[in-house]
Design a protein around this motif. Structure first.
Motif, PDB file in Angstrom:
ATOM      1  N   LYS A 141       0.850  -1.189   0.000  1.00  0.00           N
ATOM      2  CA  LYS A 141       0.000   0.000   0.000  1.00  0.00           C
ATOM      3  C   LYS A 141       0.886   1.239   0.000  1.00  0.00           C
ATOM      4  N   VAL A 142       0.406   2.324  -0.599  1.00  0.00           N
ATOM      5  CA  VAL A 142       1.115   3.606  -0.572  1.00  0.00           C
ATOM      6  C   VAL A 142       0.267   4.605   0.188  1.00  0.00           C
ATOM      7  N   TYR A 143       0.863   5.190   1.246  1.00  0.00           N
ATOM      8  CA  TYR A 143       0.153   6.187   2.037  1.00  0.00           C
ATOM      9  C   TYR A 143       1.122   7.289   2.437  1.00  0.00           C
ATOM     10  N   PRO A 144       0.735   8.549   2.213  1.00  0.00           N
ATOM     11  CA  PRO A 144      -0.492   9.003   1.546  1.00  0.00           C
ATOM     12  C   PRO A 144      -0.416   8.769   0.038  1.00  0.00           C
ATOM     13  N   ALA A 145      -1.587   8.627  -0.589  1.00  0.00           N
ATOM     14  CA  ALA A 145      -1.640   8.294  -2.012  1.00  0.00           C
ATOM     15  C   ALA A 145      -0.977   9.354  -2.877  1.00  0.00           C
ATOM     16  N   VAL A 146      -0.953  10.608  -2.408  1.00  0.00           N
ATOM     17  CA  VAL A 146      -0.345  11.681  -3.188  1.00  0.00           C
ATOM     18  C   VAL A 146       1.153  11.457  -3.376  1.00  0.00           C
ATOM     19  N   ASN A 147       1.761  10.606  -2.536  1.00  0.00           N
ATOM     20  CA  ASN A 147       3.191  10.326  -2.638  1.00  0.00           C
ATOM     21  C   ASN A 147       3.487   9.075  -3.468  1.00  0.00           C
ATOM     22  N   ARG A 148       2.551   8.669  -4.312  1.00  0.00           N
ATOM     23  CA  ARG A 148       2.748   7.445  -5.088  1.00  0.00           C
ATOM     24  C   ARG A 148       3.971   7.542  -5.998  1.00  0.00           C
ATOM     25  N   ASP A 149       4.138   8.666  -6.695  1.00  0.00           N
ATOM     26  CA  ASP A 149       5.311   8.814  -7.566  1.00  0.00           C
ATOM     27  C   ASP A 149       6.604   8.802  -6.754  1.00  0.00           C
ATOM     28  N   LEU A 150       6.567   9.437  -5.592  1.00  0.00           N
ATOM     29  CA  LEU A 150       7.744   9.420  -4.722  1.00  0.00           C
ATOM     30  C   LEU A 150       8.060   7.997  -4.262  1.00  0.00           C
ATOM     31  N   ALA A 151       7.026   7.216  -3.945  1.00  0.00           N
ATOM     32  CA  ALA A 151       7.239   5.824  -3.539  1.00  0.00           C
ATOM     33  C   ALA A 151       7.883   5.016  -4.658  1.00  0.00           C
ATOM     34  N   HIS A 152       7.450   5.246  -5.901  1.00  0.00           N
ATOM     35  CA  HIS A 152       8.057   4.550  -7.042  1.00  0.00           C
ATOM     36  C   HIS A 152       9.527   4.940  -7.185  1.00  0.00           C
ATOM     37  N   ALA A 153       9.832   6.220  -6.992  1.00  0.00           N
ATOM     38  CA  ALA A 153      11.217   6.674  -7.095  1.00  0.00           C
ATOM     39  C   ALA A 153      12.075   6.061  -5.988  1.00  0.00           C
ATOM     40  N   LEU A 154      11.534   5.981  -4.784  1.00  0.00           N
ATOM     41  CA  LEU A 154      12.274   5.377  -3.678  1.00  0.00           C
ATOM     42  C   LEU A 154      12.505   3.888  -3.928  1.00  0.00           C
ATOM     43  N   ALA A 155      11.520   3.196  -4.469  1.00  0.00           N
ATOM     44  CA  ALA A 155      11.684   1.773  -4.757  1.00  0.00           C
ATOM     45  C   ALA A 155      12.742   1.540  -5.825  1.00  0.00           C
ATOM     46  N   ALA A 156      12.835   2.462  -6.785  1.00  0.00           N
ATOM     47  CA  ALA A 156      13.781   2.309  -7.887  1.00  0.00           C
ATOM     48  C   ALA A 156      15.195   2.722  -7.503  1.00  0.00           C
ATOM     49  N   GLN A 157      15.331   3.772  -6.686  1.00  0.00           N
ATOM     50  CA  GLN A 157      16.654   4.338  -6.408  1.00  0.00           C
ATOM     51  C   GLN A 157      17.069   4.235  -4.946  1.00  0.00           C
ATOM     52  N   GLY A 158      16.111   4.033  -4.064  1.00  0.00           N
ATOM     53  CA  GLY A 158      16.385   3.927  -2.643  1.00  0.00           C
ATOM     54  C   GLY A 158      15.707   2.692  -2.090  1.00  0.00           C
ATOM     55  N   THR A 187      -1.568  -4.289   5.683  1.00  0.00           N
ATOM     56  CA  THR A 187      -1.831  -3.428   6.831  1.00  0.00           C
ATOM     57  C   THR A 187      -2.230  -2.035   6.356  1.00  0.00           C
ATOM     58  N   PRO A 188      -3.413  -1.548   6.741  1.00  0.00           N
ATOM     59  CA  PRO A 188      -3.871  -0.219   6.311  1.00  0.00           C
ATOM     60  C   PRO A 188      -3.208   0.878   7.146  1.00  0.00           C
ATOM     61  N   PRO A 189      -3.423   2.140   6.793  1.00  0.00           N
ATOM     62  CA  PRO A 189      -2.841   3.245   7.558  1.00  0.00           C
ATOM     63  C   PRO A 189      -3.563   3.473   8.884  1.00  0.00           C
ATOM     64  N   VAL A 190      -3.179   2.708   9.909  1.00  0.00           N
ATOM     65  CA  VAL A 190      -3.747   2.838  11.249  1.00  0.00           C
ATOM     66  C   VAL A 190      -2.924   3.872  12.026  1.00  0.00           C
ATOM     67  N   ALA A 191      -3.607   4.795  12.686  1.00  0.00           N
ATOM     68  CA  ALA A 191      -2.921   5.928  13.329  1.00  0.00           C
ATOM     69  C   ALA A 191      -1.834   5.484  14.304  1.00  0.00           C
ATOM     70  N   SER A 192      -2.074   4.419  15.061  1.00  0.00           N
ATOM     71  CA  SER A 192      -1.112   3.997  16.084  1.00  0.00           C
ATOM     72  C   SER A 192       0.178   3.427  15.494  1.00  0.00           C
ATOM     73  N   ASN A 193       0.153   3.055  14.228  1.00  0.00           N
ATOM     74  CA  ASN A 193       1.354   2.472  13.613  1.00  0.00           C
ATOM     75  C   ASN A 193       2.427   3.511  13.314  1.00  0.00           C
ATOM     76  N   PHE A 194       2.038   4.760  13.130  1.00  0.00           N
ATOM     77  CA  PHE A 194       3.002   5.764  12.687  1.00  0.00           C
ATOM     78  C   PHE A 194       3.960   6.182  13.799  1.00  0.00           C
ATOM     79  N   PRO A 195       3.477   6.423  15.021  1.00  0.00           N
ATOM     80  CA  PRO A 195       4.458   6.656  16.091  1.00  0.00           C
ATOM     81  C   PRO A 195       5.351   5.442  16.332  1.00  0.00           C
ATOM     82  N   ARG A 196       4.814   4.237  16.139  1.00  0.00           N
ATOM     83  CA  ARG A 196       5.600   3.025  16.375  1.00  0.00           C
ATOM     84  C   ARG A 196       6.760   2.911  15.380  1.00  0.00           C
ATOM     85  N   ARG A 197       6.520   3.273  14.131  1.00  0.00           N
ATOM     86  CA  ARG A 197       7.588   3.142  13.138  1.00  0.00           C
ATOM     87  C   ARG A 197       8.714   4.143  13.379  1.00  0.00           C
TER      88      ARG A 197
END
Length: 358
Positions: free
Chosen positions: A179-196, A206-216
């Motif tokens: 999954k890509v979250y937020p969806a507006v960063n889809r192009d950035l996610a593709h660039a990271l997968a290709a170069q980073g 796993t969906p974007p659950v609020a409690s997961n973000f502080p944990r990461r």
């Protein structure tokens, strides 16, 4: 990536409902391996975990969960690293709650690169975004891989700047890597997968659950030698990352701002608490002068973007046209086009067209 019985056991253990990282590590310490944990009688497991968790371990997990991971690993970009793997990020072994395993999309060689976390507000000011991008570009060119969380605002700007440098970028996300979250960063996610790289401890789906973000955030700080906070209000989640970095013994840096700006108050609070004031990227590099960095000399290899520029030409061309000219997939082209656009070498035009800039 091969899907052997050992990886199957690690995945099964990580997907047991109610177990958690602390319980899993306690069982691994007692029984020695995931295979031994899964083979242990329920009576033995009850000595270390709750009865319902022991029963869940004995029952295992549905085959479709393992099948989903197997299908995901068929893509050469995708890998899974466990606590028992040599390529697991060594820096995470020294934090109090290392992830049992990590899903990785992209360059696995970056997992043990010298890295700096760059974080900040989702509601960044234009100056904050500019600072994040320029600092990250300079730090990446100086040999530091930039880690952030791919959120709106400062995180996204930090990734964009780092991808323009030579040491690339890692995004630690709070969802499954399918999954890509937020969806507006889809192009950035593709660039990271290709170069980073993109990494997550959360299972596929796993969906974007609020409690997961502080944990990461403990992974973002834990993989880094330091943490730079670019902009943050007093309620910003990036202050959680900074606090974790301090607890983990990492250096914390903060960029000051206007005393009238709410987005500067978090950084000013950190500086009062002992964070190091950073006016330039050089301030950070001087403080980290004893840290070994990625070789800052660009390798003498062909630049695929330059070849793509020749194919684009100076007349507008569509994505379909570029696919035909280059033989590349839409996913591959999207990542390369984003890089060229960020570098100011092409322009994206209305109607999905691209044009080389003189």
């Amino acid at each position: 990536m091969p899907f052997d019985n050992s990886l199957k056991a690690w995945l099964t253990l990580s997907l047991i409902r109610g177990l958690g990282g602390e319980g899993a590590r306690r069982l691994l310490k007692e029984f020695g391996s995931p295979e031994a944990v899964l083979a242990a009688p329920v009576k033995s497991l009850r000595s270390f975990v709750k009865t319902d968790v022991a029963a869940a371990i004995s029952m295992g997990i549905p085959d479709d969960l393992l099948a989903a991971a197997l299908n995901w690993l068929e893509d050469d970009q995708n890998q899974i690293f466990t606590l028992g793997d040599d390529d697991y990020p060594r820096a995470l072994l020294n934090i109090t709650d290392p992830p049992l395993l990590l899903y990785v999309k992209g360059r696995a060689d970056l997992l043990n690169a010298t890295a700096l976390a760059v974080v900040g507000s989702r509601n960044a000011t234009p100056q904050g975004n500019s600072n994040a991008e320029e600092f990250s570009r300079s730090l990446s060119d100086a040999g530091l891989c930039i880690i952030s969380g791919m959120a709106h605002g400062i995180d996204a700007a930090a990734h964009r700047g780092a991808l323009r440098g030579i040491s690339s970028s890692i995004a630690v996300v709070g969802t499954g890597l399918d999954k890509v979250y937020p969806a507006v960063n889809r192009d950035l996610a593709h660039a990271l997968a290709a170069q980073g790289a993109l990494i997550s401890e959360f299972p596929l789906g796993t969906p974007p659950v609020a409690s997961n973000f502080p944990r990461r955030n403990r992974i973002i700080s834990g993989m880094s030698v330091g943490c730079l906070v670019v902009e943050a209000s007093l309620q910003s989640g990036s202050l959680i990352t900074a606090r974790l970095a301090m607890e983990q013994g990492r250096d914390v840096f903060a960029i000051p701002g206007s005393i009238h700006s709410p987005q500067s108050k978090g950084c000013h609070a950190l500086i009062k608490q002992g964070a190091k004031l950073a006016e330039t990227a050089q301030d950070i590099l001087e403080d980290l002068s004893g840290v070994r960095r990625i070789d800052s000399i660009k390798p003498d290899t062909p630049d695929p973007q330059s070849g793509l520029l020749d194919l684009i030409g100076f007349d507008p061309v569509s994505m379909d046209g570029l696919c035909t000219r280059s033989g590349l997939t839409v996913s591959q082209l999207s990542a390369m086009l984003l890089t060229l656009e960020l570098e100011g070498r092409i322009a994206a035009l209305p109607g999905g067209l691209f044009q080389r800039i003189h």
